[in-house]
Design a protein around this motif. Structure first.
Motif, PDB file in Angstrom:
ATOM      1  N   TRP A 101     -27.925  16.435  -4.614  1.00 47.21           N
ATOM      2  CA  TRP A 101     -27.463  17.703  -3.990  1.00 47.21           C
ATOM      3  C   TRP A 101     -27.476  19.571  -4.679  1.00 47.21           C
ATOM      4  CZ3 TRP A 101     -23.958  18.163  -0.894  1.00 47.21           C
ATOM      5  CH2 TRP A 101     -22.543  17.162  -0.370  1.00 47.21           C
ATOM      6  N   VAL A 102     -28.894  18.703  -6.207  1.00 45.97           N
ATOM      7  CA  VAL A 102     -29.459  19.644  -6.472  1.00 45.97           C
ATOM      8  C   VAL A 102     -30.439  20.123  -5.802  1.00 45.97           C
ATOM      9  CG1 VAL A 102     -30.859  20.548  -8.464  1.00 45.97           C
ATOM     10  CG2 VAL A 102     -28.855  19.416  -9.044  1.00 45.97           C
ATOM     11  N   ASN A 103     -31.435  19.300  -5.145  1.00 49.52           N
ATOM     12  CA  ASN A 103     -32.934  19.393  -4.116  1.00 49.52           C
ATOM     13  C   ASN A 103     -31.819  20.036  -2.951  1.00 49.52           C
ATOM     14  OD1 ASN A 103     -34.041  17.869  -5.449  1.00 49.52           O
ATOM     15  ND2 ASN A 103     -33.952  16.236  -4.816  1.00 49.52           N
ATOM     16  N   PHE A 104     -30.825  20.178  -2.569  1.00 47.67           N
ATOM     17  CA  PHE A 104     -29.984  20.226  -1.132  1.00 47.67           C
ATOM     18  C   PHE A 104     -29.606  21.967  -1.661  1.00 47.67           C
ATOM     19  CE2 PHE A 104     -25.961  21.964   0.899  1.00 47.67           C
ATOM     20  CZ  PHE A 104     -26.320  21.547   1.919  1.00 47.67           C
ATOM     21  N   SER A 164     -33.224  23.949  -1.799  1.00 46.50           N
ATOM     22  CA  SER A 164     -33.363  24.162  -0.784  1.00 46.50           C
ATOM     23  C   SER A 164     -32.392  25.465   0.558  1.00 46.50           C
ATOM     24  CB  SER A 164     -33.917  22.606   0.485  1.00 46.50           C
ATOM     25  OG  SER A 164     -32.977  22.152   1.103  1.00 46.50           O
ATOM     26  N   ASN A 165     -31.631  25.363  -0.346  1.00 46.15           N
ATOM     27  CA  ASN A 165     -30.420  26.503   0.376  1.00 46.15           C
ATOM     28  C   ASN A 165     -29.872  26.996   0.000  1.00 46.15           C
ATOM     29  OD1 ASN A 165     -30.687  24.884   3.777  1.00 46.15           O
ATOM     30  ND2 ASN A 165     -29.413  23.415   2.220  1.00 46.15           N
ATOM     31  N   MET A 166     -30.989  27.842  -0.754  1.00 47.63           N
ATOM     32  CA  MET A 166     -29.941  28.888  -1.634  1.00 47.63           C
ATOM     33  C   MET A 166     -29.901  30.207  -1.158  1.00 47.63           C
ATOM     34  SD  MET A 166     -29.861  29.240  -4.851  1.00 47.63           S
ATOM     35  CE  MET A 166     -30.531  28.610  -5.940  1.00 47.63           C
ATOM     36  N   PRO A 167     -31.233  30.420   0.489  1.00 50.70           N
ATOM     37  CA  PRO A 167     -30.264  31.396   0.774  1.00 50.70           C
ATOM     38  C   PRO A 167     -29.565  31.815   1.420  1.00 50.70           C
ATOM     39  CG  PRO A 167     -32.915  31.412   0.903  1.00 50.70           C
ATOM     40  CD  PRO A 167     -32.335  30.645   0.752  1.00 50.70           C
ATOM     41  N   LEU A 168     -29.433  30.632   1.774  1.00 45.31           N
ATOM     42  CA  LEU A 168     -27.452  30.494   2.945  1.00 45.31           C
ATOM     43  C   LEU A 168     -26.809  30.818   1.508  1.00 45.31           C
ATOM     44  CD1 LEU A 168     -26.017  30.271   5.453  1.00 45.31           C
ATOM     45  CD2 LEU A 168     -26.989  27.913   5.595  1.00 45.31           C
TER      46      LEU A 168
END
Length: 126
Positions: free
Chosen positions: A83-86, A89-93
């Protein structure tokens, strides 16, 4: 047949008109850019931060793999939560979604504080 020459006053009027048109175009362009920044500042900020973190992480990993024997490993080696990797990777969204949720709450809170400050009840004195 002679050509018509503009008087200095007419030249000034034409120049004034041209400058007004240029100012109006620049004003519209600036308004568009400010609207874009207002709509996308959260995602732009998170993209900048994540790219900076990724770059720093890559530099650190390059330094570690470079074979320097005196370097201390700055990272704890353990398995990371998927979940941390997810989330990374989707930090801007996620940032834009979080701002979309938080912005009305922050504005409501600020409006409530300002109105209570300006129009607060007068306290009774004994």
């Amino acid at each position: 047949m002679s050509t018509y020459k503009l008087t200095p006053l007419e030249e000034l009027r034409l120049e004034k008109k041209r400058l007004r048109e240029e100012r109006a175009i620049a004003s519209r362009r600036l308004a568009y850019q400010l609207q874009y920044l207002n709509d996308n500042w959260g995602s732009m900020l998170t993209k900048g931060v994540t790219s900076s973190v990724k770059t720093k992480f890559a530099e650190t990993m390059d330094n570690l793999s470079g074979g320097s024997s005196h370097a201390i490993t700055p990272f704890i080696t353990r398995r990371t939560n998927p979940w941390v990797n997810f989330a990374i990777s989707n930090m801007p969204l996620l940032g834009s979604i979080a701002w979309g949720v938080a912005k009305p709450a922050i504005l409501a809170f600020a409006a409530k504080r300002v109105t209570s400050f300006l129009f607060g009840r007068k306290r009774k004195t004994k």
